[in-house]
Design an enzyme around this catalytic site. Structure first.
Site, short mmCIF file in Angstrom:
data_model
loop_
_atom_site.label_atom_id
_atom_site.label_comp_id
_atom_site.label_asym_id
_atom_site.label_seq_id
_atom_site.Cartn_x
_atom_site.Cartn_y
_atom_site.Cartn_z
N GLY A 125 6.54 -9.13 18.22
CA GLY A 125 6.10 -7.87 17.62
C GLY A 125 4.96 -8.01 16.63
O GLY A 125 4.49 -7.02 16.08
N HIS A 181 12.40 -1.90 28.33
CA HIS A 181 11.81 -3.24 28.27
C HIS A 181 12.77 -4.19 28.98
O HIS A 181 13.85 -4.49 28.47
CB HIS A 181 11.61 -3.64 26.80
CG HIS A 181 10.97 -4.97 26.61
ND1 HIS A 181 10.07 -5.23 25.61
CD2 HIS A 181 11.08 -6.15 27.29
CE1 HIS A 181 9.67 -6.49 25.67
NE2 HIS A 181 10.29 -7.06 26.68
N ARG A 230 7.73 -19.91 26.76
CA ARG A 230 8.58 -20.64 25.81
C ARG A 230 10.01 -20.17 25.95
O ARG A 230 10.32 -19.26 26.73
CB ARG A 230 8.11 -20.35 24.38
CG ARG A 230 8.06 -18.85 24.08
CD ARG A 230 7.87 -18.54 22.62
NE ARG A 230 7.54 -17.14 22.38
CZ ARG A 230 8.40 -16.15 22.33
NH1 ARG A 230 9.68 -16.37 22.53
NH2 ARG A 230 8.00 -14.91 22.08
N LYS A 281 12.71 -6.88 18.73
CA LYS A 281 13.98 -6.65 19.39
C LYS A 281 15.12 -6.71 18.37
O LYS A 281 15.12 -7.55 17.48
CB LYS A 281 14.17 -7.70 20.48
CG LYS A 281 13.11 -7.62 21.58
CD LYS A 281 13.09 -8.86 22.45
CE LYS A 281 11.94 -8.81 23.42
NZ LYS A 281 11.79 -10.07 24.18
N LYS A 287 -2.85 0.49 27.92
CA LYS A 287 -2.34 1.85 27.85
C LYS A 287 -0.91 1.82 27.31
O LYS A 287 -0.10 0.98 27.72
CB LYS A 287 -2.35 2.49 29.24
CG LYS A 287 -1.91 3.95 29.28
CD LYS A 287 -2.91 4.86 28.62
CE LYS A 287 -2.47 6.33 28.71
NZ LYS A 287 -3.39 7.22 27.96
N LYS A 291 -2.82 -5.37 20.97
CA LYS A 291 -1.91 -6.53 21.00
C LYS A 291 -2.67 -7.81 20.74
O LYS A 291 -3.81 -7.99 21.17
CB LYS A 291 -1.23 -6.65 22.37
CG LYS A 291 -0.13 -5.65 22.62
CD LYS A 291 0.61 -6.01 23.89
CE LYS A 291 1.84 -5.15 24.10
NZ LYS A 291 2.60 -5.56 25.30
N GLU A 309 3.83 -9.06 30.13
CA GLU A 309 3.36 -10.35 29.65
C GLU A 309 4.35 -11.43 30.04
O GLU A 309 5.47 -11.14 30.49
CB GLU A 309 3.17 -10.36 28.13
CG GLU A 309 4.45 -10.10 27.35
CD GLU A 309 4.20 -9.93 25.86
OE1 GLU A 309 3.13 -9.43 25.50
OE2 GLU A 309 5.07 -10.32 25.07
N LYS A 323 -2.83 -12.91 26.61
CA LYS A 323 -2.36 -11.74 27.34
C LYS A 323 -3.44 -11.12 28.23
O LYS A 323 -3.16 -10.62 29.31
CB LYS A 323 -1.82 -10.70 26.36
CG LYS A 323 -0.76 -11.23 25.39
CD LYS A 323 0.43 -11.85 26.09
CE LYS A 323 1.55 -12.19 25.14
NZ LYS A 323 1.28 -13.29 24.22
#
Length: 447
Positions: free
Chosen positions: A165, A208, A292, A237, A201, A158, A288, A116
């Protein structure tokens, strides 16, 4: 086209890939851990091989054993599904070195976009709007804390190689930082075998929005529209829909073009997803790229009529995309609910167990992607998702009604599920009006 492929995954996504391959006349090899011996993907594949114990690191993350099995079974390609090794550049390189086709992008692209921090830097160089954050991967908590304080709290920690998640923490103050960073780092190492982190941040209460792209090995790239994945719990999600009810036509066009530009910038190949955050002012930022197949790909398939897994196989075999962006049509609305074996009223505690008296919903516009069957024992070793219910109809209102009907119809005994929780979300005025963001569940449910 491949004669035989190995599927380096389990559960409903392995079943999904087997079905697409069989329709294309491609034979499949399933791999499974000892605890998955009676899993549905094992029963449906043409061949199946046990590759280790229940622990993921000894089975579904065991790269050398998976490669050796592929060679032994003379499969020409590996489909990684999602999770596990799907975004592991080392594994993709091992496939190439062994002359096995990895059904996904090249390892250099996985590294560039799957990491990322490196992806952020690449996007900045391409003048793509990004969320302010660290310009390097971080391992040391002391160095990471300095970076976080420079960006300004609240921030998001992250996992560089993360997804689903995992390895993510929101940190509101310096006092919370050390424990949050270290726990996210450990979780990332356990889930992905990589403990490199980055910081960005934290944009509070965003939407999303993600765009599905397809790119062949000849430079052709298209997007298949957006998905709204804002209904989340702890960055996982819960409900997804396509199209988004909040995007304006202008935003949809602009972000779609940016998604295609991103894929072309990095020379992307195969299916991928570009994820954006949309803030309360309507400004959007690259977040990001998932290099896949996504869990929620079925809703895009429903509104476009395109089988994304079959396209993955065609692209990996060297075929050109025959679809042009101008020829794509988007019709109706599709909603996906993730059915998990868990107890929402007990903090979403996992609920493994033996399936009894299973009744899956059906009817026009209902799709069920699942590995459940009567008598199947859900193991406690893996993700708690046991099914995805997808509802499609001409309008969003009709799709919501159809989904609620399907959830009422779904019956499963022997385990606890989140069905009632999903019905509550679907019935909320916030969801009905499309007036929800990534913090909705956190702010409105006291679990």
């Amino acid at each position: 086209m491949f004669e035989k492929i190995l599927i380096a995954n389990r559960g409903e996504i392995a079943v999904r890939i087997i079905r697409a391959a069989r329709e294309m006349g491609i034979k499949t090899v399933a791999i499974y851990s000892e605890v998955d011996r009676n899993a549905l993907h094992v029963k449906l594949a043409d061949e199946a091989v046990c590759i280790g114990s229940a622990s993921s690191k000894d089975s579904y993350l065991n790269m050398s054993t998976i490669i050796n099995t592929t060679v032994l079974k003379r499969a020409g390609a590996i489909h990684p599904g999602f999770g596990f090794l799907s975004e592991n550049s080392k594994f993709a390189k091992m496939c190439r070195d062994c002359k096995i086709k990895f059904i996904g992008p090249h390892e250099e692209i996985i590294h560039k976009m799957g990491n990322k921090a490196l992806a952020r830097k690449t996007m900045q160089e391409a003048n793509i709007p990004v969320i302010p954050g660290s310009d390097e991967v971080l391992y040391d908590v002391g160095r990471a804390k300095i970076v976080a304080e420079k960006i300004g709290f609240p921030i998001m920690v992250k996992a560089s190689s993360g997804g689903g998640g995992r390895g993510m923490r929101v940190v509101y103050s310096a006092a919370e930082f050390d424990s949050a960073f270290l726990s996210a780092k450990e979780e990332s190492l356990n889930a992905f075998g990589d403990d490199s982190m980055y910081i960005e941040k934290f944009i509070e209460n965003p939407k999303h929005i993600e765009f599905q792209i397809l790119a062949d090995e000849h430079g052709n790239v298209i997007h298949l529209g957006e998905r709204d994945c804002s209904m989340q719990r702890k960055n996982q999600k819960v409900i997804e829909e396509a199209p988004s009810s909040i995007l304006t036509p202008k935003q949809r066009t602009e972000i779609g073009k940016i998604a295609v530009k991103i894929a072309k910038t990095v020379g992307y190949q195969n299916a991928g997803t570009i994820e954006f955050l949309l803030d309360k002012n309507g400004d959007y930022y690259f977040m990001e790229m998932n290099t896949r197949l996504q869990v929620e790909h079925p809703i895009t398939e429903m509104v476009t009529g395109i089988d994304i897994v079959k396209k993955q196989l065609e692209i990996a075999s060297g075929e050109k995309l025959t679809i042009k962006q101008k020829d794509l049509t988007f019709a109706g609305c599709a909603i996906e609910c993730r059915i998990n074996a868990e107890e929402p009223e007990k903090g979403f505690r996992p609920s493994p167990g033996k399936i009894k008296n299973l009744l899956l919903p059906g009817g026009l516009g209902i799709r069920v992607d699942s590995a459940m069957y009567d008598g199947y024992k859900i193991p406690s070793n893996y993700d708690s998702m046991v099914a995805k219910i997808i509802a499609y109809d001409k309008t969003r209102e009709e799709a919501i009604c159809k989904m609620k009907r399907a959830l009422y119809e779904l019956q499963v005994e022997g385990i606890k599920t989140n069905i009632d929780f999903l019905l509550s979300l679907l019935s909320s005025s916030a969801f009905i009006n499309g007036n929800y963001d990534t913090a909705y569940i956190k702010n409105n449910y006291n679990f």
